[in-house]
Every structure is written in C-alpha cells, then in structure tokens.
Motif scaffolding. Structure first.
Motif, mmCIF file in Angstrom:
data_model
loop_
_atom_site.group_PDB
_atom_site.id
_atom_site.type_symbol
_atom_site.label_atom_id
_atom_site.label_comp_id
_atom_site.label_asym_id
_atom_site.label_seq_id
_atom_site.Cartn_x
_atom_site.Cartn_y
_atom_site.Cartn_z
ATOM 1 N N LYS A 24 1.169 6.483 -0.253
ATOM 2 C CA LYS A 24 -0.139 6.480 -0.914
ATOM 3 C C LYS A 24 -1.261 6.041 0.025
ATOM 4 O O LYS A 24 -2.143 6.828 0.378
ATOM 5 N N THR A 25 -1.214 4.783 0.442
ATOM 6 C CA THR A 25 -2.318 4.212 1.218
ATOM 7 C C THR A 25 -2.370 4.783 2.630
ATOM 8 O O THR A 25 -1.406 4.686 3.385
ATOM 9 N N GLY A 26 -3.480 5.406 2.972
ATOM 10 C CA GLY A 26 -3.657 5.960 4.301
ATOM 11 C C GLY A 26 -3.157 7.379 4.448
ATOM 12 O O GLY A 26 -3.432 8.034 5.451
ATOM 13 N N THR A 27 -2.424 7.862 3.445
ATOM 14 C CA THR A 27 -1.922 9.238 3.484
ATOM 15 C C THR A 27 -2.642 10.078 2.436
ATOM 16 O O THR A 27 -3.343 11.032 2.759
ATOM 17 N N ILE A 28 -2.472 9.708 1.173
ATOM 18 C CA ILE A 28 -3.221 10.381 0.109
ATOM 19 C C ILE A 28 -4.629 9.791 0.009
ATOM 20 O O ILE A 28 -5.604 10.515 -0.151
ATOM 21 N N THR A 29 -4.713 8.477 0.123
ATOM 22 C CA THR A 29 -6.025 7.824 0.080
ATOM 23 C C THR A 29 -6.580 7.688 1.494
ATOM 24 O O THR A 29 -5.901 7.973 2.478
#
Length: 339
Positions: A24-29
């Motif tokens: 999630k963090t840094g990849t999707i967001t």
C-alpha cells in the motif's frame, strides 16, 4: 520505458501472470504521508517533550509514516535527543533508550502486544482509524503516551494501472500492515480485487504463497520497502519501485521500475505478451520454411539456392521479425501516457 528486467525468464513469464500483489504505502499511495494530528494520552510529561522523543525515534526510521512525524512543521525546531540501543522491529515500529528510559514508536498492534492498549487508548485509535488515517503510538514501558495520525494520498497513476491490469485479466490484491479500516478505504478508491490488512512481512509472503497453489499461476508482487522483501522473493516476478524503493527491495526484486509509476507494470505485461507472440511467429516461420523445403526435396524440386534460402533466408526473416520489438517499447509507453 524505464523498466529494468534482470533476466529474460521474467519477461517470458509475464504473459502468464494472473495475480499481482501490491504493497500500500509508497506503491499504491504516494508514500509521503503527512502528519495530520497528535493527541496526548494522559501523561504527566508535556506535549512538547513527548513530541521531541517521538521525533528523535522517527528520524532514525525509514518508514514513510515515521518520516511524516520527523518532518512535521513543528518538528523542524526541535533538537533531536540521543537514542541508544535503537532497533527497528519489522511490521511493528522502532524502539530505543532515551535518558535511560525505553521508548517505543509503532503500531496499535504493537501496543496490544506490549500490554499497553487500554480502553481509552483503543477508543482514540479506533476513532482515528475509522476516518481512514494511519495511527502511530509513542509508548514507554508503562503506558501509551501520545497518538499521532497521518494520511497519505493515492497516486492517480495507481488507479489507472489497476484498471488496466484488470482489463488484461490480472487480479490485484493489496497487502498492508495498516489497520483494516484504512486499508478498506484505500482499496475501495483504488479498485483492487482483494485487500489484506495488519500483515507482518512473513504474512505477506504467506499470502503470495497461497496464490501460487496452482503451479500454472504466475504471481507478481510490487513493493518498495524492507517489509516487502520476503513477498518479493516468494513471488514468481518481484517488482521494486526504483525511485523510492529501499536497497533491500530493489536487490530482491526481479524487475525494477525506474520511477514510481505503476503504469509501467501493464506496459511490462503487454511487452511480455508481444514478445511471446513474436517468438511463436518466429518458431512457426522457421519450421514452416524447413517443412516446405523438405517437401520440395522429396518431390525432386530442391536446389542449392532453395537450401540457402531455407537456412540463411529463414534466419534473416526471423531476425527481421524480432526487430519489430524495438518499436514495441516506445509504443507501449506512449499508449500508457495517453491513457
């Protein structure tokens, strides 16, 4: 294209990918959370003193939410304190000794494991997480002292990339160590097929392993942090976000994206499918020419020049057909940028 592929086998496997797991963090967001608030939890110490302790621990962490605490506007004026015996605990947070007292900066799950999750603290954590914010707790050995909230934004390119992946027949699953309510909010907006929350690095690996139960299924994994390394290694094809990814993630991955644009993954899949199509064409073309020459020889119609064509000519045709792939990359990049 800005895609570094560490071996031809991964390009060859790409056309069979059916699942893609995403951090999630840094990849999707965007991977750049911003501190949105802080709440003292009934300690005798001042807010400024507690925040200074939190900033001193957060400054040593490479997690995006910790960086949000260390880079908050009010943190700039604070003098960092000396931290001894600093340890980063994967999937939980960081800890260290400040002024002869051990402090913890980490998740609500860690607070629960340390026996510091009182009813009042749980209510504050739940209220923050229900609003879609990530929560970090500052704790000592006796109690949770301060709650920090942070929020991150979804990249526009992530939503487009996930939509394209679904169009290509690839299902998506989001893996995160964050709370379920935060993950659900991101999953709903991004459009992923499945979402799993509150996962440790080993549990992310187990989810990928479960998706691989069918030996014919190729599973990909995209991540950017140290916590993603076990899942990246487990996946058939591991993708690392090159611009923001940790050294561990980039080293473990099979494919490195040279920036943080997830649209490069649909481009990689299209390139893989185009490559396979050209390979099949080349093999069919070469065998077809040989078969025709064999028939002509059996009919007594063979000649030296036909033999030269069947050998050298077939090789030249195969090479010429393969050279079409040089134009495939730029075309795919232009298509993705236009979407």
């Amino acid at each position: 294209m800005g895609i570094l592929i560490k071996g031809g086998v991964y390009l060859e496997q790409g056309h069979r990918m059916r699942w893609l797991a995403l951090d999630k963090t840094g990849t999707i967001t965007q991977g750049q959370p911003v501190q949105t608030g802080l709440i003292p939890l009934g300690q005798e110490r001042s807010v400024e003193q507690l925040q200074r302790i939190a900033v001193s621990l957060a400054a040593r962490s490479d997690h995006p939410v910790s960086r949000a605490i260390a880079q908050a506007p009010e943190a700039a004026a604070m003098l960092a304190m000396t931290v001894a015996d600093f340890v980063a605990v994967a999937g939980r947070g960081v800890q260290g000794v400040i002024d002869d007292e051990r402090w913890y900066l980490g998740s609500a799950v860690w607070a629960q494991e340390l026996g510091l999750m009182t009813a009042a603290v749980r209510d504050s954590v739940t209220a923050a997480q229900t609003s879609g914010q990530s929560v970090v707790l500052l704790m000592n050995t006796g109690a949770a002292c301060m709650l920090f909230t942070a929020a991150d934004k979804i990249k526009d390119s992530s939503i487009k990339a996930i939509e394209q992946l679904h169009q290509l027949g690839v299902k998506t699953v989001m893996l995160s160590g964050d709370h379920q309510s935060v993950v659900d909010a991101i999953a709903k907006t991004s459009g992923v097929t499945q979402a799993h929350a509150q996962l440790l690095p080993q549990e992310k690996q187990q989810v990928v392993q479960k998706l691989q139960q069918d030996d014919r299924t190729v599973v990909g994994m995209v991540g950017d942090g140290m916590n993603d390394a076990p899942a990246l290694a487990q996946a058939n094809i591991g993708f690392a976000m090159g611009a923001m990814g940790s050294d561990t993630a980039i080293e473990t991955a099979d494919v490195a994206l040279m920036d943080d644009n997830l649209l490069k993954i649909p481009a990689f899949l299209k390139l893989s499918r185009t490559t396979r199509r050209v390979l099949v064409q080349n093999i069919s073309l070469a065998l077809g020419i040989k078969a025709v020459f064999l028939v002509l020889v059996l009919l007594g119609m063979g000649s030296m020049w036909l033999a030269v064509f069947a050998d050298v000519g077939a090789s030249l045709l195969v090479v010429a057909n393969g050279l079409r792939l040089l134009r495939a990359g730029p075309k795919l990049q232009e298509t993705n940028e236009a979407v």
